[in-house]
Design an enzyme around this catalytic site. Sequence first.
Site, PDB file in Angstrom:
ATOM      1  N   LEU A 135      28.810  39.870  35.767  1.00  0.00           N
ATOM      2  CA  LEU A 135      30.014  39.962  36.606  1.00  0.00           C
ATOM      3  C   LEU A 135      30.845  41.184  36.191  1.00  0.00           C
ATOM      4  O   LEU A 135      31.185  42.029  37.015  1.00  0.00           O
ATOM      5  CB  LEU A 135      30.842  38.670  36.467  1.00  0.00           C
ATOM      6  N   PRO A 138      32.096  48.219  33.807  1.00  0.00           N
ATOM      7  CA  PRO A 138      32.832  49.094  32.882  1.00  0.00           C
ATOM      8  C   PRO A 138      34.318  49.213  33.236  1.00  0.00           C
ATOM      9  O   PRO A 138      35.168  49.213  32.353  1.00  0.00           O
ATOM     10  CB  PRO A 138      32.107  50.432  33.017  1.00  0.00           C
ATOM     11  N   SER A 142      39.062  41.939  33.632  1.00  0.00           N
ATOM     12  CA  SER A 142      39.908  40.806  34.023  1.00  0.00           C
ATOM     13  C   SER A 142      40.048  40.684  35.535  1.00  0.00           C
ATOM     14  O   SER A 142      40.368  39.605  36.037  1.00  0.00           O
ATOM     15  CB  SER A 142      41.305  40.956  33.403  1.00  0.00           C
ATOM     16  N   LEU A 243      32.451  30.494  35.661  1.00  0.00           N
ATOM     17  CA  LEU A 243      33.274  30.757  34.474  1.00  0.00           C
ATOM     18  C   LEU A 243      33.974  29.485  34.017  1.00  0.00           C
ATOM     19  O   LEU A 243      34.117  29.226  32.820  1.00  0.00           O
ATOM     20  CB  LEU A 243      34.297  31.859  34.760  1.00  0.00           C
ATOM     21  N   ASN A 244      34.391  28.662  34.973  1.00  0.00           N
ATOM     22  CA  ASN A 244      35.040  27.403  34.571  1.00  0.00           C
ATOM     23  C   ASN A 244      34.109  26.498  33.789  1.00  0.00           C
ATOM     24  O   ASN A 244      34.528  25.810  32.856  1.00  0.00           O
ATOM     25  CB  ASN A 244      35.554  26.649  35.803  1.00  0.00           C
ATOM     26  N   GLU A 367      35.336  35.247  29.056  1.00  0.00           N
ATOM     27  CA  GLU A 367      35.576  34.052  29.893  1.00  0.00           C
ATOM     28  C   GLU A 367      37.048  33.897  30.241  1.00  0.00           C
ATOM     29  O   GLU A 367      37.602  32.802  30.224  1.00  0.00           O
ATOM     30  CB  GLU A 367      35.090  32.786  29.173  1.00  0.00           C
TER      31      GLU A 367
HETATM   32  C1  LIG Z   1      30.762  39.925  23.303  1.00  0.00           C
HETATM   33  C2  LIG Z   1      31.103  39.825  24.756  1.00  0.00           C
HETATM   34  C3  LIG Z   1      30.231  39.186  25.623  1.00  0.00           C
HETATM   35  C4  LIG Z   1      30.502  39.145  26.996  1.00  0.00           C
HETATM   36  N1  LIG Z   1      29.604  38.541  27.856  1.00  0.00           N
HETATM   37  C5  LIG Z   1      29.781  38.668  29.203  1.00  0.00           C
HETATM   38  C6  LIG Z   1      28.766  38.201  30.125  1.00  0.00           C
HETATM   39  O1  LIG Z   1      27.756  37.628  29.716  1.00  0.00           O
HETATM   40  N2  LIG Z   1      28.943  38.431  31.449  1.00  0.00           N
HETATM   41  C7  LIG Z   1      30.058  39.058  31.947  1.00  0.00           C
HETATM   42  O2  LIG Z   1      30.150  39.229  33.155  1.00  0.00           O
HETATM   43  N3  LIG Z   1      31.046  39.496  31.100  1.00  0.00           N
HETATM   44  C8  LIG Z   1      30.923  39.321  29.763  1.00  0.00           C
HETATM   45  N4  LIG Z   1      31.892  39.780  28.883  1.00  0.00           N
HETATM   46  C9  LIG Z   1      33.027  40.508  29.428  1.00  0.00           C
HETATM   47  C10 LIG Z   1      34.346  39.748  29.374  1.00  0.00           C
HETATM   48  O3  LIG Z   1      34.361  38.721  30.308  1.00  0.00           O
HETATM   49  C11 LIG Z   1      35.468  40.781  29.575  1.00  0.00           C
HETATM   50  O4  LIG Z   1      35.515  41.552  28.392  1.00  0.00           O
HETATM   51  C12 LIG Z   1      36.807  40.130  29.872  1.00  0.00           C
HETATM   52  O5  LIG Z   1      36.838  39.596  31.170  1.00  0.00           O
HETATM   53  C13 LIG Z   1      37.967  41.136  29.729  1.00  0.00           C
HETATM   54  O6  LIG Z   1      37.709  42.294  30.434  1.00  0.00           O
HETATM   55  P1  LIG Z   1      37.869  43.724  29.707  1.00  0.00           P
HETATM   56  O7  LIG Z   1      37.175  43.680  28.406  1.00  0.00           O
HETATM   57  O8  LIG Z   1      37.492  44.756  30.697  1.00  0.00           O
HETATM   58  O9  LIG Z   1      39.418  43.823  29.371  1.00  0.00           O
HETATM   59  P2  LIG Z   1      40.591  44.238  30.390  1.00  0.00           P
HETATM   60  O10 LIG Z   1      40.498  43.426  31.629  1.00  0.00           O
HETATM   61  O11 LIG Z   1      40.645  45.705  30.501  1.00  0.00           O
HETATM   62  O12 LIG Z   1      41.854  43.715  29.553  1.00  0.00           O
HETATM   63  C14 LIG Z   1      42.400  44.446  28.460  1.00  0.00           C
HETATM   64  C15 LIG Z   1      43.712  43.769  28.051  1.00  0.00           C
HETATM   65  O13 LIG Z   1      44.610  43.781  29.182  1.00  0.00           O
HETATM   66  C16 LIG Z   1      45.034  42.451  29.440  1.00  0.00           C
HETATM   67  N5  LIG Z   1      45.253  42.290  30.874  1.00  0.00           N
HETATM   68  C17 LIG Z   1      44.435  42.608  31.906  1.00  0.00           C
HETATM   69  N6  LIG Z   1      45.003  42.280  33.070  1.00  0.00           N
HETATM   70  C18 LIG Z   1      46.211  41.721  32.768  1.00  0.00           C
HETATM   71  C19 LIG Z   1      47.281  41.155  33.539  1.00  0.00           C
HETATM   72  N7  LIG Z   1      47.230  41.078  34.881  1.00  0.00           N
HETATM   73  N8  LIG Z   1      48.357  40.679  32.889  1.00  0.00           N
HETATM   74  C20 LIG Z   1      48.424  40.721  31.535  1.00  0.00           C
HETATM   75  N9  LIG Z   1      47.455  41.232  30.746  1.00  0.00           N
HETATM   76  C21 LIG Z   1      46.364  41.716  31.365  1.00  0.00           C
HETATM   77  C22 LIG Z   1      43.902  41.560  28.954  1.00  0.00           C
HETATM   78  O14 LIG Z   1      44.358  40.232  28.728  1.00  0.00           O
HETATM   79  C23 LIG Z   1      43.502  42.283  27.670  1.00  0.00           C
HETATM   80  O15 LIG Z   1      44.397  41.939  26.653  1.00  0.00           O
HETATM   81  C24 LIG Z   1      31.677  39.749  27.505  1.00  0.00           C
HETATM   82  C25 LIG Z   1      32.582  40.351  26.611  1.00  0.00           C
HETATM   83  C26 LIG Z   1      32.305  40.386  25.252  1.00  0.00           C
HETATM   84  C27 LIG Z   1      33.272  41.043  24.329  1.00  0.00           C
END
Ligand SMILES: Cc1cc2nc3c(=O)[nH]c(=O)nc-3n(C[C@H](O)[C@H](O)[C@H](O)COP(=O)(O)OP(=O)(O)OC[C@H]3O[C@@H](n4cnc5c(N)ncnc54)[C@H](O)[C@@H]3O)c2cc1C
Length: 388
Positions: A135, A138, A142, A243-244, A367
Amino acid sequence: MPFRGVDFYRIDDLLTHEEIIARDTVRRFVDDKVIPIIDKHFEEATFPAQLVLQLAELGLLGGNLPEEYGCANMNNAAYGLVMQELERGDSGLRSFVSVQGALVMYPIYTFGSEEQKRKWLPLLAKGEKIGCFGLTEPDHGSDPAGMETRARRSGKGWVLNGTKRWITNGSIADVAIVFAKVDEDILGFIVETNTPGFQAPEIKNKLSLRASVTSDLIMDDVFVPEENLLPKSGGLRAPLMCLNQARYGIAWGAIGAAMACYECVVDYTKGRTQFGKPIAFFQLVQEKLAHMLTEITKAQLLAWRLGRLKDEGKVHFAQTSLAKRNNVWIALETARLARDLMGANGITLEYPVFRHMCNLESVFTYEGTHHIHTLILGEHITGFPAYK
Ligand SMILES: Cc1cc2nc3c(=O)[nH]c(=O)nc-3n(C[C@H](O)[C@H](O)[C@H](O)COP(=O)(O)OP(=O)(O)OC[C@H]3O[C@@H](n4cnc5c(N)ncnc54)[C@H](O)[C@@H]3O)c2cc1C
């Protein structure tokens, strides 16, 4: 030493015989098969693939899905207890099982055709096929609604282009559940990873979840036959429902990591002497231990109640968010406090605490980050969405 468990509020009295058997079976498995090898895997950043068939034999892959598809049909509390015990071993191992069950088997079960279920679920339950869930991208974490991966119709199927990032199990997967935009809609696809144009390079140098494989999924004109479209997917509803499911397991899993840290630090503080006494004598130390036990107990009660609500079909997704948010937070706090009380020894792999602490940093983010669950609750309370 076998794990003793933490049950200050006699929560075992609230569990059925079957639930306790499921928990204790996995507890022994983790003591015997996971604890002896996990530090090496963490240190070398390798996934313990030799455990996959054993996890399958225990019925832990898609464990809460029905028997007719080769699954163990556990109730949700038993499934949660399994996640707790696996994460007491390592969050990376629990992540593998969560992804296989909640993010690959569950979407096939819920959004797939009967043929897709009969084909894939038994293979995934037996561990003969491994799955991943794509899902995140890069530039879209969120806010997955902004995804750039696209699917377009072509002959008797679809052609996918795009990149997913941070995908657990990506490089070891036989099959990927991929979400892609089709005009303004979002559809889910079962993508076989040996299809030409599909690559899954591993993301290296992680300092968290080192015993778990995390990858990019790069799709360059990947052809997906029509029969691999998940026919009941559509919009963000499908990935959010997946995700839920995973968040529910994480709410339990985090308790396992917290319990491991708590047990370790209680023993440590009783054995470590400074100023002529075990450090467990000191009030500042006891205050931290009391805080840990209080938070673990509250987390256990939340998870137990959430499980019962889920089994009764009464759970609201905001309740799952509350439990994921709280339980991962307290687990991370427990790990950090335990590390503190262990002084310099707390930073080594001799003890499980630092490993759990590093792992939980990812669990805090994936998640749905802690912030996002706060916003889900905020919207539930006020009626006002504050994401944008
Ligand atoms: C080890 C690992 C395994 C993973 N496995 C999977 C997987 O199998 N499949 C998959 O699809 N994804 C996976 N993920 C991805 C994970 O779901 C995302 O990292 C997560 O959703 C956060 O996205 P991001 O890292 O781009 O951070 P960002 O969305 O860029 O967030 C960065 C910061 O900004 C904050 N932020 C963002 N928007 C807001 C808002 N509106 N208000 C306040 N704060 C906000 C966030 O809370 C965070 O603190 C994995 C991640 C990791 C680290």
